[in-house]
Write a protein that holds these residues in place. Structure first.
Motif, mmCIF file in Angstrom:
data_model
loop_
_atom_site.group_PDB
_atom_site.id
_atom_site.type_symbol
_atom_site.label_atom_id
_atom_site.label_comp_id
_atom_site.label_asym_id
_atom_site.label_seq_id
_atom_site.Cartn_x
_atom_site.Cartn_y
_atom_site.Cartn_z
ATOM 1 N N ALA A 101 -24.211 16.433 -4.020
ATOM 2 C CA ALA A 101 -25.522 16.498 -3.368
ATOM 3 C C ALA A 101 -26.643 16.098 -4.319
ATOM 4 C CB ALA A 101 -25.760 17.903 -2.820
ATOM 5 N N LYS A 105 -29.519 10.234 -3.013
ATOM 6 C CA LYS A 105 -30.946 9.953 -2.892
ATOM 7 C C LYS A 105 -31.395 10.014 -1.432
ATOM 8 C CE LYS A 105 -34.064 6.093 -3.881
ATOM 9 N NZ LYS A 105 -34.071 4.733 -4.437
ATOM 10 N N GLY A 106 -30.541 9.569 -0.516
ATOM 11 C CA GLY A 106 -30.889 9.577 0.895
ATOM 12 C C GLY A 106 -29.668 9.327 1.754
ATOM 13 N N GLN A 119 -28.503 8.114 -6.385
ATOM 14 C CA GLN A 119 -29.619 8.072 -7.324
ATOM 15 C C GLN A 119 -29.530 6.856 -8.250
ATOM 16 O OE1 GLN A 119 -32.203 9.972 -7.264
ATOM 17 N NE2 GLN A 119 -31.551 11.759 -6.105
ATOM 18 N N ALA A 148 -28.161 17.656 4.882
ATOM 19 C CA ALA A 148 -29.397 17.061 4.376
ATOM 20 C C ALA A 148 -30.513 18.100 4.294
ATOM 21 C CB ALA A 148 -29.816 15.897 5.264
ATOM 22 N N HIS A 151 -29.947 20.600 1.273
ATOM 23 C CA HIS A 151 -30.149 20.063 -0.076
ATOM 24 C C HIS A 151 -31.445 19.248 -0.197
ATOM 25 C CE1 HIS A 151 -26.230 21.390 -1.434
ATOM 26 N NE2 HIS A 151 -25.718 20.913 -0.324
ATOM 27 N N ILE A 153 -32.424 16.485 1.243
ATOM 28 C CA ILE A 153 -32.133 15.058 1.122
ATOM 29 C C ILE A 153 -32.802 14.351 2.299
ATOM 30 C CG2 ILE A 153 -30.317 13.313 1.136
ATOM 31 C CD1 ILE A 153 -28.426 15.456 -0.009
#
Length: 162
Positions: A101, A105-106, A119, A148, A151, A153
């Protein structure tokens, strides 16, 4: 499996030129043909040992097709959501892909694909065509959304909540 993990079973990817039953049919045809050659050959041919070699390869081929396409050894293709990772396993002979996690980054959730942006700039696209059934697809979307949110995200969802 720990109780906090959620594993979503994936169907084997249907990307071969021959369907499953066609592959099994060819393998069984090779086995029957080779056994017929072994039975009818009375040792007149010096290369009769090749029949046994071809029979062994035919059995290995049928075994490979069965293991690769049928859940003989349990669920081999899955997408798993653990408290700290997203784990993708594409099949028996494929390695696991684990995405921590903190390295994500997305997430991009498209109708047929889950894209994981890391990342370090890498992007991994996970095909969701192998997820069968409306309930299972809804469950997968809920798991991605909760992962998401848990975390923090960023999640881009191409399909709104149903």
């Amino acid at each position: 499996m720990p109780p906090k993990t959620t594993r979503i079973r994936l169907q084997p990817a249907n990307n071969s030129r021959l369907p499953f039953w066609g592959q099994i049919g060819f393998g069984l045809l090779w086995i029957v043909y080779t056994v017929a050659l072994i039975v009818t050959d009375s040792g007149l041919n010096d290369l009769h040992f090749l029949h046994y070699v071809f029979l062994a390869f035919s059995l290995v081929y049928v075994g490979y097709v069965l293991v690769h396409n049928a859940p003989i050894f349990g669920t081999q293709s899955y997408l798993e959501f653990t408290p700290a990772y997203i784990v993708h396993k594409a099949g028996l002979f494929r390695p696991k892909q684990a995405f921590p996690a903190e390295a994500i980054k997305g997430l991009d959730l498209a109708p047929q694909q889950l894209r994981v942006q890391l990342q370090d700039g890498g992007t991994h696209a996970l095909s969701l065509r192998e997820v069968r059934g409306v309930k299972r697809k809804r469950f997968l979307r809920d798991q991605v959304r909760s992962f998401a949110a848990q975390h923090n995200i960023p999640l881009r969802d191409a399909q709104p909540a149903i």
